[in-house]
Enzyme design. Structure first.
Site, PDB file in Angstrom:
ATOM      1  N   HIS A 214      -6.524  -9.345  -6.951  1.00 35.14           N
ATOM      2  CA  HIS A 214      -6.085  -9.339  -8.351  1.00 35.14           C
ATOM      3  C   HIS A 214      -6.790 -10.436  -9.149  1.00 35.14           C
ATOM      4  O   HIS A 214      -6.154 -11.179  -9.899  1.00 35.14           O
ATOM      5  CB  HIS A 214      -4.571  -9.493  -8.436  1.00 35.14           C
ATOM      6  CG  HIS A 214      -3.825  -8.437  -7.673  1.00 35.14           C
ATOM      7  ND1 HIS A 214      -3.939  -7.094  -7.949  1.00 35.14           N
ATOM      8  CD2 HIS A 214      -2.974  -8.526  -6.626  1.00 35.14           C
ATOM      9  CE1 HIS A 214      -3.177  -6.397  -7.119  1.00 35.14           C
ATOM     10  NE2 HIS A 214      -2.592  -7.249  -6.298  1.00 35.14           N
TER      11      HIS A 214
ATOM     12  N   ASN B 264      -1.433 -21.267 -15.513  1.00 33.02           N
ATOM     13  CA  ASN B 264      -1.711 -22.614 -15.030  1.00 33.02           C
ATOM     14  C   ASN B 264      -2.040 -22.551 -13.540  1.00 33.02           C
ATOM     15  O   ASN B 264      -1.401 -21.817 -12.797  1.00 33.02           O
ATOM     16  CB  ASN B 264      -0.497 -23.511 -15.227  1.00 33.02           C
ATOM     17  CG  ASN B 264      -0.289 -23.915 -16.670  1.00 33.02           C
ATOM     18  OD1 ASN B 264      -1.222 -24.185 -17.384  1.00 33.02           O
ATOM     19  ND2 ASN B 264       0.969 -23.979 -17.080  1.00 33.02           N
TER      20      ASN B 264
ATOM     21  N   LYS C 162     -25.514  16.905 -37.159  1.00 35.14           N
ATOM     22  CA  LYS C 162     -24.660  17.135 -38.323  1.00 35.14           C
ATOM     23  C   LYS C 162     -24.442  18.634 -38.541  1.00 35.14           C
ATOM     24  O   LYS C 162     -23.344  19.073 -38.887  1.00 35.14           O
ATOM     25  CB  LYS C 162     -25.295  16.506 -39.562  1.00 35.14           C
ATOM     26  CG  LYS C 162     -24.534  16.805 -40.853  1.00 35.14           C
ATOM     27  CD  LYS C 162     -25.182  16.135 -42.054  1.00 35.14           C
ATOM     28  CE  LYS C 162     -24.415  16.472 -43.341  1.00 35.14           C
ATOM     29  NZ  LYS C 162     -24.960  15.768 -44.513  1.00 35.14           N
TER      30      LYS C 162
END
Length: 510
Positions: free
Chosen positions: A272, A411, A140
């Site tokens: 792929h 699909n 911080k």
């Protein structure tokens, strides 16, 4: 370079002492006062370097079995005081608190303790309180303080420190603060995950926030930046080749998921994320030959994976193909001599690592999470619903096809015979188109479909797929069922003397 700060006082309290000696010696060389605790204090003393016990600063010894050592205003005041703030300066002088310019702290090994199977009490004791507080305080106040929160930072800091003759710059302090907040974020996430292992709570960052990360050359395309968060070294030993790219990693993930469905000698080739060749045979060599036979054109530049040892004979044959990645649990020495002849091809030896059971994906302005699809239906889960019962060989092929269809983009339709993928229709908007694509591809590579089987990732909304499959010579069909027109598909199968089994489980893959 701006706002250089000379390091005058340092606080060092670490669990791991690896690589600490050189940095301590450099601090001593530049006249830095070193404050320390416990084992770290002894380590520094044993080096013959003067060290001030933190208890001399706080006026309190380590208490509660070491739970409280540094949690004191004399420590945190020295870290958090703003050097350009008159009020802070006045109070620091009033209470005789030294300004601490450097904090070197790491954290108790919480994750390692969890993985070791330790008791809950031992795990709880490895939740760091003082360390995480010191890290956050120093980070911080990076305007004035340097924080080293990991031994991996030591060498880099030492280089900066020596080069700047005992000073640090604002840019350097901000850099180490960023690293510190990354470590603290990961640490808190690991603790949350431990307590959240049996309950559902809102997602905190990523469920498996990783402290290790690696910038990749680019993402799916060269104009996209990419980073991998995780520990690849825990999963693979890279035996050869260039660094894995974003697309390589996506394909490797798909390859691992697919091959883990098989227990007999199996070889798969992916492109792929979709399988263009899969076969299970009596040996890895025979499985390789059959997998390549499925689609030798798509195999070019693909990702290859086996669930058994790659021997010299298999390696010699694989070596004829250009491929991106080859993964296996073992490679013979002779096989490696062959496969490493080309420096860029990536050879990965897979290690036995438990994989996560959930998945994440960024979507719209948020993140979605789901359980991985870990279900797979074998022969026992197949319900025969036609007059013609599938033969034993067909049942085995249907189970084989179901494993592939589960890991292929929807699909999808998968055609199989004798534990070998013949062809698949991938990612089509219509199931009929997926089937036609698969049939055409099988014909292109001269696979006779007579006596083959077919698997579908979802139900048939109409009986047309059954009719087309029958016309191509397919004799057995697997689908999950659940359509209001299942009866029509079953009637078509009976009319064509085709077997049909239902599994009751859909395997969409979007």
């Amino acid at each position: 370079m701006s706002q250089p700060v000379k390091i005058k006082n340092a606080l060092i309290s670490v669990y791991y002492k690896d690589n600490l000696e050189p940095i301590v010696q450099q601090l001593d060389k530049y006249g830095v006062n070193i404050y320390s605790t416990g084992g770290t204090e002894k380590f520094i003393k044993d080096l013959g370097i003067n060290v001030i016990p933190v208890e001399d600063l706080t006026g309190y010894p380590s208490i509660l079995g070491g739970r409280v050592k540094t949690l004191h205003p004399s420590v945190f005041g020295g870290i958090l005081s703003r050097r350009d703030h008159a009020g802070d300066k006045e109070q620091i002088n009033e209470y005789e608190i030294p300004e601490i310019d450097l904090v070197i702290v790491d954290l108790y090994p919480f994750e390692e303790t969890v993985k070791s199977g330790a008791t809950e009490q031992d795990i709880i004791e490895k939740i760091d309180i003082g360390g995480i507080s010191l890290i956050r305080a120093a980070a911080k106040n990076y305007q004035d303080v340097t924080i080293l929160s990991s031994k991996d930072d030591y060498r880099e800091f030492e280089m900066f420190f020596v080069e700047n003759e005992g000073y640090t710059t604002l840019e350097q302090r901000r850099y180490f603060a960023k690293r510190a907040f990354h470590i603290s974020s990961h640490y808190d996430t690991a603790i949350f995950n431990y307590f959240n292992s049996t309950t559902e709570e809102p997602l905190t960052l990523f469920k498996h926030s990783e402290s290790q990360f690696k910038a990749l050359r680019y993402g799916e395309n060269p104009h996209q930046k990419a980073v991998f968060y995780g520990d690849l070294d825990a999963m693979f030993e890279k035996l050869n080749g260039k660094e894995l790219s974003y697309n390589n990693l996506v394909d490797v993930d798909a390859a691992v998921a697919l091959i883990d469905e098989f227990s007999t000698p199996t070889f798969a080739i992916l492109k792929h994320t979709n399988a263009c060749g899969v076969a299970s045979k009596d040996s890895i060599f025979d499985a390789w030959k059959s997998a390549l036979e499925c689609d030798p054109v798509s195999a070019f530049g693909g990702v290859l994976i086996a669930n058994g040892t790659i021997d010299e004979e298999t390696a010699q044959d694989i070596n004829k193909l250009f491929f991106e990645v080859l993964i296996a649990p073992e490679f013979s020495d002779e096989a490696l001599r062959v496969l490493t002849s080309k420096k860029n091809r990536i050879i990965l030896q897979r290690k036995d690592v438990e994989l996560p059971k959930n998945q994440f994906k960024t979507l719209l302005n948020g993140i979605i999470q789901q359980d991985k699809d870990l279900a797979i239906e074998g022969v026992e889960q197949m319900e025969s619903v036609t007059e013609r019962q599938p033969e034993a060989r067909e049942l085995d092929d249907l189970a084989f096809a179901n494993k592939i269809v589960k890991h292929t983009k929807s699909n999808t339709i998968v055609l199989v015979k004798d534990q070998q993928l013949l062809a698949s229709g991938v990612g089509q908007t219509s199931r009929v188109d997926a089937l036609k694509q698969a049939i055409e591809k099988a014909k292109h590579f001269k696979f006779p479909l007579e006596g083959s089987v077919m698997a579908s990732d979802a139900f048939f909304p109409f009986p047309d797929c059954v009719e087309i499959a029958s016309n191509a010579g397919i004799k057995a069909i697997l689908q999950p069922g659940g359509s209001i027109k299942d009866k029509e598909s079953i009637e078509m199968a009976n009319n064509r003397n085709v077997s049909m089994v239902l599994t009751g489980v859909r395997h969409f893959k979007h």
